[in-house]
Design a protein around this motif. Structure first.
Motif, PDB file in Angstrom:
ATOM      1  N   ILE A  18       1.782  -8.254   1.189  1.00 53.84           N
ATOM      2  CA  ILE A  18       2.443  -7.875   2.145  1.00 53.84           C
ATOM      3  C   ILE A  18       2.481  -6.357   2.126  1.00 53.84           C
ATOM      4  O   ILE A  18       2.431  -5.458   3.018  1.00 53.84           O
ATOM      5  CB  ILE A  18       3.981  -8.545   2.233  1.00 53.84           C
ATOM      6  N   GLY A  19       2.830  -5.941   0.952  1.00 50.25           N
ATOM      7  CA  GLY A  19       2.824  -4.242   0.938  1.00 50.25           C
ATOM      8  C   GLY A  19       1.741  -3.686   1.085  1.00 50.25           C
ATOM      9  O   GLY A  19       1.747  -2.675   1.870  1.00 50.25           O
ATOM     10  N   ARG A  20       0.631  -4.131   0.853  1.00 45.34           N
ATOM     11  CA  ARG A  20      -0.875  -3.519   0.912  1.00 45.34           C
ATOM     12  C   ARG A  20      -1.145  -3.702   2.513  1.00 45.34           C
ATOM     13  O   ARG A  20      -1.751  -2.629   3.043  1.00 45.34           O
ATOM     14  CB  ARG A  20      -1.853  -4.362   0.143  1.00 45.34           C
ATOM     15  N   GLU A  21      -0.830  -4.711   2.954  1.00 41.55           N
ATOM     16  CA  GLU A  21      -0.924  -5.037   4.469  1.00 41.55           C
ATOM     17  C   GLU A  21      -0.274  -3.967   5.175  1.00 41.55           C
ATOM     18  O   GLU A  21      -0.521  -3.300   6.085  1.00 41.55           O
ATOM     19  CB  GLU A  21      -0.566  -6.183   4.925  1.00 41.55           C
ATOM     20  N   GLU A  22       1.234  -3.476   4.790  1.00 46.35           N
ATOM     21  CA  GLU A  22       1.993  -2.672   5.583  1.00 46.35           C
ATOM     22  C   GLU A  22       1.567  -1.294   5.108  1.00 46.35           C
ATOM     23  O   GLU A  22       1.444  -0.716   6.421  1.00 46.35           O
ATOM     24  CB  GLU A  22       3.373  -2.785   4.736  1.00 46.35           C
ATOM     25  N   TYR A  23       0.932  -0.842   4.139  1.00 46.40           N
ATOM     26  CA  TYR A  23       0.220   0.219   3.921  1.00 46.40           C
ATOM     27  C   TYR A  23      -0.874   0.483   4.798  1.00 46.40           C
ATOM     28  O   TYR A  23      -1.022   1.724   5.272  1.00 46.40           O
ATOM     29  CB  TYR A  23       0.069   0.245   2.432  1.00 46.40           C
ATOM     30  N   ARG A  24      -1.688  -0.562   4.753  1.00 47.84           N
ATOM     31  CA  ARG A  24      -2.727  -0.478   5.696  1.00 47.84           C
ATOM     32  C   ARG A  24      -2.654  -0.250   7.178  1.00 47.84           C
ATOM     33  O   ARG A  24      -3.278   0.628   7.805  1.00 47.84           O
ATOM     34  CB  ARG A  24      -3.992  -1.539   5.478  1.00 47.84           C
ATOM     35  N   GLU A  29      -6.956   5.557   1.847  1.00 50.98           N
ATOM     36  CA  GLU A  29      -7.032   4.050   1.442  1.00 50.98           C
ATOM     37  C   GLU A  29      -6.374   4.113   0.028  1.00 50.98           C
ATOM     38  O   GLU A  29      -5.709   3.371  -0.584  1.00 50.98           O
ATOM     39  CB  GLU A  29      -8.640   4.066   1.341  1.00 50.98           C
ATOM     40  N   ALA A  30      -6.617   5.401  -0.904  1.00 49.56           N
ATOM     41  CA  ALA A  30      -6.229   5.495  -2.246  1.00 49.56           C
ATOM     42  C   ALA A  30      -4.824   6.198  -2.291  1.00 49.56           C
ATOM     43  O   ALA A  30      -4.333   6.217  -3.366  1.00 49.56           O
ATOM     44  CB  ALA A  30      -7.143   6.477  -3.127  1.00 49.56           C
ATOM     45  N   LEU A  34       0.589  10.299  -2.426  1.00 50.00           N
ATOM     46  CA  LEU A  34       1.282   9.381  -2.955  1.00 50.00           C
ATOM     47  C   LEU A  34       0.904   8.718  -4.173  1.00 50.00           C
ATOM     48  O   LEU A  34       1.949   7.936  -5.009  1.00 50.00           O
ATOM     49  CB  LEU A  34       1.282   8.070  -1.918  1.00 50.00           C
ATOM     50  N   THR A  35      -0.089   9.039  -4.923  1.00 49.81           N
ATOM     51  CA  THR A  35      -0.501   8.783  -6.186  1.00 49.81           C
ATOM     52  C   THR A  35       0.347   9.296  -7.158  1.00 49.81           C
ATOM     53  O   THR A  35       0.231   9.116  -8.488  1.00 49.81           O
ATOM     54  CB  THR A  35      -2.065   8.649  -6.535  1.00 49.81           C
ATOM     55  N   LYS A  36       0.977  10.571  -6.979  1.00 49.12           N
ATOM     56  CA  LYS A  36       1.591  11.465  -7.636  1.00 49.12           C
ATOM     57  C   LYS A  36       2.988  11.418  -7.858  1.00 49.12           C
ATOM     58  O   LYS A  36       3.799  12.392  -8.397  1.00 49.12           O
ATOM     59  CB  LYS A  36       1.037  12.907  -7.680  1.00 49.12           C
ATOM     60  N   LEU A  37       3.662  10.555  -7.158  1.00 46.20           N
ATOM     61  CA  LEU A  37       5.248  10.415  -6.921  1.00 46.20           C
ATOM     62  C   LEU A  37       5.901  10.405  -8.299  1.00 46.20           C
ATOM     63  O   LEU A  37       6.807  11.010  -8.647  1.00 46.20           O
ATOM     64  CB  LEU A  37       5.545   9.358  -5.998  1.00 46.20           C
ATOM     65  N   THR A  38       5.406   9.309  -9.052  1.00 42.70           N
ATOM     66  CA  THR A  38       6.016   9.345 -10.502  1.00 42.70           C
ATOM     67  C   THR A  38       5.736  10.563 -11.297  1.00 42.70           C
ATOM     68  O   THR A  38       6.729  11.069 -12.024  1.00 42.70           O
ATOM     69  CB  THR A  38       5.295   8.035 -11.084  1.00 42.70           C
ATOM     70  N   LYS A  39       4.467  11.025 -11.423  1.00 44.32           N
ATOM     71  CA  LYS A  39       4.256  11.893 -12.243  1.00 44.32           C
ATOM     72  C   LYS A  39       5.150  13.411 -11.887  1.00 44.32           C
ATOM     73  O   LYS A  39       5.696  14.032 -12.549  1.00 44.32           O
ATOM     74  CB  LYS A  39       2.678  12.439 -12.083  1.00 44.32           C
ATOM     75  N   ASN A  40       5.403  13.491 -10.565  1.00 47.80           N
ATOM     76  CA  ASN A  40       6.167  14.690  -9.936  1.00 47.80           C
ATOM     77  C   ASN A  40       7.559  14.439  -9.957  1.00 47.80           C
ATOM     78  O   ASN A  40       8.129  15.318  -9.958  1.00 47.80           O
ATOM     79  CB  ASN A  40       5.714  15.099  -8.616  1.00 47.80           C
ATOM     80  N   LEU A  45       6.376  -2.505   1.130  1.00 49.51           N
ATOM     81  CA  LEU A  45       5.631  -1.305   1.052  1.00 49.51           C
ATOM     82  C   LEU A  45       5.965  -0.205  -0.046  1.00 49.51           C
ATOM     83  O   LEU A  45       4.890   0.447  -0.626  1.00 49.51           O
ATOM     84  CB  LEU A  45       6.174  -0.221   2.492  1.00 49.51           C
ATOM     85  N   ILE A  46       7.167  -0.127  -0.485  1.00 46.83           N
ATOM     86  CA  ILE A  46       7.517   0.687  -1.599  1.00 46.83           C
ATOM     87  C   ILE A  46       6.684   0.149  -2.993  1.00 46.83           C
ATOM     88  O   ILE A  46       6.264   0.880  -3.680  1.00 46.83           O
ATOM     89  CB  ILE A  46       8.848   1.037  -1.770  1.00 46.83           C
ATOM     90  N   GLU A  47       6.890  -1.201  -2.953  1.00 46.36           N
ATOM     91  CA  GLU A  47       6.389  -2.012  -4.058  1.00 46.36           C
ATOM     92  C   GLU A  47       4.985  -1.548  -4.165  1.00 46.36           C
ATOM     93  O   GLU A  47       4.456  -1.344  -5.432  1.00 46.36           O
ATOM     94  CB  GLU A  47       6.622  -3.375  -4.149  1.00 46.36           C
ATOM     95  N   TYR A  48       4.388  -1.551  -3.092  1.00 50.95           N
ATOM     96  CA  TYR A  48       2.639  -1.412  -3.043  1.00 50.95           C
ATOM     97  C   TYR A  48       2.435   0.132  -3.381  1.00 50.95           C
ATOM     98  O   TYR A  48       1.605   0.588  -4.191  1.00 50.95           O
ATOM     99  CB  TYR A  48       1.997  -1.544  -1.514  1.00 50.95           C
ATOM    100  N   ILE A  49       3.366   1.208  -2.848  1.00 45.74           N
ATOM    101  CA  ILE A  49       3.419   2.399  -3.432  1.00 45.74           C
ATOM    102  C   ILE A  49       3.203   2.759  -4.624  1.00 45.74           C
ATOM    103  O   ILE A  49       2.759   3.560  -5.426  1.00 45.74           O
ATOM    104  CB  ILE A  49       4.034   3.286  -2.328  1.00 45.74           C
ATOM    105  N   SER A  50       4.312   2.015  -5.218  1.00 45.15           N
ATOM    106  CA  SER A  50       4.437   2.148  -7.000  1.00 45.15           C
ATOM    107  C   SER A  50       3.246   1.805  -7.626  1.00 45.15           C
ATOM    108  O   SER A  50       2.760   2.205  -8.458  1.00 45.15           O
ATOM    109  CB  SER A  50       5.875   1.181  -7.234  1.00 45.15           C
ATOM    110  N   ARG A  51       2.344   0.645  -7.085  1.00 46.31           N
ATOM    111  CA  ARG A  51       1.133   0.423  -7.571  1.00 46.31           C
ATOM    112  C   ARG A  51       0.003   1.402  -7.354  1.00 46.31           C
ATOM    113  O   ARG A  51      -1.010   1.375  -8.370  1.00 46.31           O
ATOM    114  CB  ARG A  51       0.798  -1.040  -7.047  1.00 46.31           C
ATOM    115  N   LEU A  52       0.004   2.431  -6.555  1.00 43.27           N
ATOM    116  CA  LEU A  52      -0.665   3.308  -6.313  1.00 43.27           C
ATOM    117  C   LEU A  52      -0.593   4.732  -7.571  1.00 43.27           C
ATOM    118  O   LEU A  52      -1.412   5.400  -7.508  1.00 43.27           O
ATOM    119  CB  LEU A  52      -0.749   4.062  -5.086  1.00 43.27           C
ATOM    120  N   GLN A  53       0.500   4.355  -8.211  1.00 41.57           N
ATOM    121  CA  GLN A  53       0.594   5.581  -9.187  1.00 41.57           C
ATOM    122  C   GLN A  53      -0.415   5.856 -10.436  1.00 41.57           C
ATOM    123  O   GLN A  53      -0.800   4.999 -10.731  1.00 41.57           O
ATOM    124  CB  GLN A  53       2.095   5.363  -9.695  1.00 41.57           C
ATOM    125  N   LYS A  54      -0.804   7.141 -10.535  1.00 45.76           N
ATOM    126  CA  LYS A  54      -1.842   7.443 -11.614  1.00 45.76           C
ATOM    127  C   LYS A  54      -1.015   7.884 -12.811  1.00 45.76           C
ATOM    128  O   LYS A  54       0.015   8.486 -12.590  1.00 45.76           O
ATOM    129  CB  LYS A  54      -2.822   8.510 -11.115  1.00 45.76           C
TER     130      LYS A  54
END
Length: 139
Positions: A29-35, A44-45, A63-69, A130-139
């Motif tokens: 669901i989170g990925r679909e919300e994101y897309r 996409e990334a 959005l891939t650097k939220l945790t790092k930042n 959506l937030i759960e999906y974004i958390s999976r995008l973190q590098k």
């Protein structure tokens, strides 16, 4: 007659088995919300290079650097506030991103107008997915 019954039964078993294999696929669901709502600007990334990013006045966030930042901690509350967007802080300037909290609430009203339903549950569940999906995008 017996062969016909066995053929019918075999066909039914095959149909049920193929239906079960399709049901076993997990919907993200989170990925679909994101897309559906974020990909055009954030890409996409999630790196801010979406197909519409060049049309924005301000660059889309990576959005891939939220945790790092945020010193290694995913900034859940801040991400929720940005996505929901219904409480805009005047000192933060103008808001370029759509206010998804309002958009989701409107959709909830359209879908659930005939039943007693709290639209906030619908809004929060979509934002949390959506937030759960974004958390999976973190590098």
């Amino acid at each position: 007659m017996k062969k016909a019954a066995i053929s019918v039964l075999s066909g039914l078993l095959l149909a049920v088995a193929s239906g079960l294999s399709g049901a076993a696929e997990r919907v993200d669901i989170g990925r679909e919300e994101y897309r559906e709502n974020c990909l055009n600007c954030h890409g996409e990334a999630g790196d801010g290079n979406g197909p519409y990013a060049h049309l924005l006045n301000k660059s889309a966030s990576d959005l891939t650097k939220l945790t790092k930042n945020n010193k290694g901690v995913f900034p859940f509350a801040r991400v929720y506030e940005v996505i929901d967007g219904r409480e805009v802080v005047k000192g933060h300037g103008e808001r370029d991103m759509p206010i998804w909290g309002n958009a989701y609430r409107t959709i909830a009203g359209e879908r659930f107008f005939e039943v007693p339903y709290n639209p906030e549950v619908f809004v929060r569940s979509r934002i949390l997915a959506l937030i759960e999906y974004i958390s999976r995008l973190q590098k």
